[in-house]
Design a protein around this motif. Structure first.
Motif, short mmCIF file in Angstrom:
data_model
loop_
_atom_site.label_atom_id
_atom_site.label_comp_id
_atom_site.label_asym_id
_atom_site.label_seq_id
_atom_site.Cartn_x
_atom_site.Cartn_y
_atom_site.Cartn_z
N GLN A 208 0.85 -1.18 0.00
CA GLN A 208 0.00 0.00 0.00
C GLN A 208 0.89 1.24 0.00
O GLN A 208 1.88 1.31 0.74
N HIS A 209 0.52 2.21 -0.86
CA HIS A 209 1.36 3.39 -1.07
C HIS A 209 0.68 4.65 -0.54
O HIS A 209 -0.55 4.77 -0.60
N MET A 210 1.49 5.57 -0.09
CA MET A 210 0.96 6.81 0.47
C MET A 210 0.16 7.60 -0.56
O MET A 210 -0.86 8.20 -0.24
N ALA A 211 0.62 7.60 -1.81
CA ALA A 211 -0.09 8.36 -2.84
C ALA A 211 -1.44 7.75 -3.17
O ALA A 211 -2.35 8.46 -3.60
N GLN A 212 -1.56 6.44 -2.99
CA GLN A 212 -2.79 5.76 -3.37
C GLN A 212 -3.79 5.60 -2.24
O GLN A 212 -4.99 5.45 -2.48
#
Length: 398
Positions: A208-212
């Motif tokens: 899981q990514h911060m931007a997403q």
């Protein structure tokens, strides 16, 4: 057939599909006795379900329903007839299958658009190495530490919930429960349980990514799937539109819902969401370059059609899985593992056509929202998506 009887038979028909493929019924919040009756009945036969869908559709004109409800049921019965024929083994071309399910026509994208997107991404991620290498490096730095994921989810859920409740009021007791799961073909999933409660599952197999993450929470919860389910339950269902108690895979409902959800963050926060997210991450002790993330998101939007093109390669042109995986890696700039995860979704018998709901739903609803003359009208259009039983054909006609 009277209107109430026809709607009840529509519900019986839709519920029967879960006996053919578990998961076909995404959500049902109606009379539990009706579901028990369907579950306890003899196993349905696909050909019989196809005939029932066609018969109900032919009786719509005489049922006396309001035009909007009639149109809604018409396109959903057409979708169910096609699903039943697929279950029965009929050979239906992939493009025709998508059209029948989702009320849209699809075609391959233009690779020049993908090249333009790569060029814009190259400008945002300027540096040494190939663009794919720089994207991979950027994504690694953007990963959320697994032990911080729950705190991040709760922070964004709370922040978005407040924005939504101010703009699109929700029942006081609505709530979302989050859980982390694995071994799924998707990154996140909303299970609407009725009575204004959702369970949102987040796939631990995918980083899981911060931007997403702000997009994911907006998509699944506020003001996406959970918000739409709640407002339709409080409005349409309470007003007697029982067909809205049932949400089925591979129907126009899905295209409308996924298009709405993919536009959710843009609609509730709007331009500047990157800086907004940066402040929330800062409160959690995480560094996030919101402006850069937003620029990269805008640049990569040109790659929207890549996964639908991959589905066309796989199911319409019958290319082998390795070639499709390479196509995804080349144009989506993803790792081999991520490409294989996408391929798993595209290869699922239940989900193989579903990618078009994201691609065409975003295009159709995004175009309609963008035609709003001002911010107030745009907000009102998004409210209509949350509240009304609109279909793709209805949006095209507006």
């Amino acid at each position: 057939m009277q209107a109430h009887q026809l709607v009840t038979e529509y519900l019986r028909l839709g519920l029967a599909f879960d006996r053919l493929e578990e998961g076909f019924v995404d959500a049902y919040t109606g009379d539990p006795a009706l579901r028990r009756d369907v579950q306890n009945a003899p196993a349905p036969q696909p050909r019989d379900l196809a005939r029932r869908a066609a018969d109900l559709r032919s009786g719509l004109a005489e049922a006396g329903l309001a035009p909007q409800r009639t149109e809604f049921l018409d396109v959903h019965l057409r979708a169910l007839e096609t699903s039943a024929r697929k279950f029965a083994g009929d050979d239906i071309g992939f493009v025709d299958e998508v059209r029948a399910y989702f009320d849209v026509d699809i075609a391959p994208g233009d690779e020049q658009d993908y090249r333009d997107a790569h060029r814009q991404m190259d400008e945002v991620l300027a540096g040494d190495g190939s663009l794919a290498e720089r994207v991979a490096a950027h994504r690694r730095t953007d990963e959320i530490p697994p032990e911080r994921l729950s705190a991040c989810v709760e922070a964004f859920s709370g922040a978005l919930r407040e924005l939504v409740r101010d703009k699109y009021p929700l029942p006081d007791h609505e709530h979302v429960t989050y859980e982390v799961v694995g071994d799924k073909p998707w990154s996140g999933f909303n299970y609407y349980l009725g009575n204004f409660h959702s369970r949102v599952a987040i796939n631990s197999d995918l980083k899981q990514h911060m931007a997403q993450l702000p997009h994911l929470i907006a998509h699944e919860s506020y003001p996406g799937h959970h918000t739409e389910h709640c407002r339709k339950e409080a409005g349409l269902v309470a007003a007697g539109q029982a067909e809205q108690t049932l949400f089925l895979v591979n129907t126009p409902q899905c295209l409308m819902a996924e298009g709405l959800a993919d536009l959710a963050l843009r609609s509730i926060v709007g331009p500047g969401w990157g800086k907004w997210a940066q402040e929330i991450y800062a409160d959690l002790g995480l560094r996030f370059d919101g402006e850069r993330a937003e620029r990269l998101s805008t640049a990569s939007a040109g790659l929207l059609g890549v996964r639908q093109d991959a589905a066309l390669l796989l199911h319409d042109r019958h290319r082998d899985a390795d070639e499709v995986a390479e196509f995804l890696q080349r144009w989506s700039l993803v790792t081999p593992d991520r490409a294989r995860q996408s391929l798993r979704f595209l290869s699922s018998p239940l989900w193989r056509a579903y990618i078009s709901t994201y691609v065409e739903g975003y295009r159709l609803l995004g175009g309609w929202l963008d035609r709003a003359p001002d911010a107030d009208d745009r907000a009102d259009r998004f409210r209509r998506l949350l509240d009304e039983p609109l279909t793709p054909g209805a949006v095209r006609a507006m």
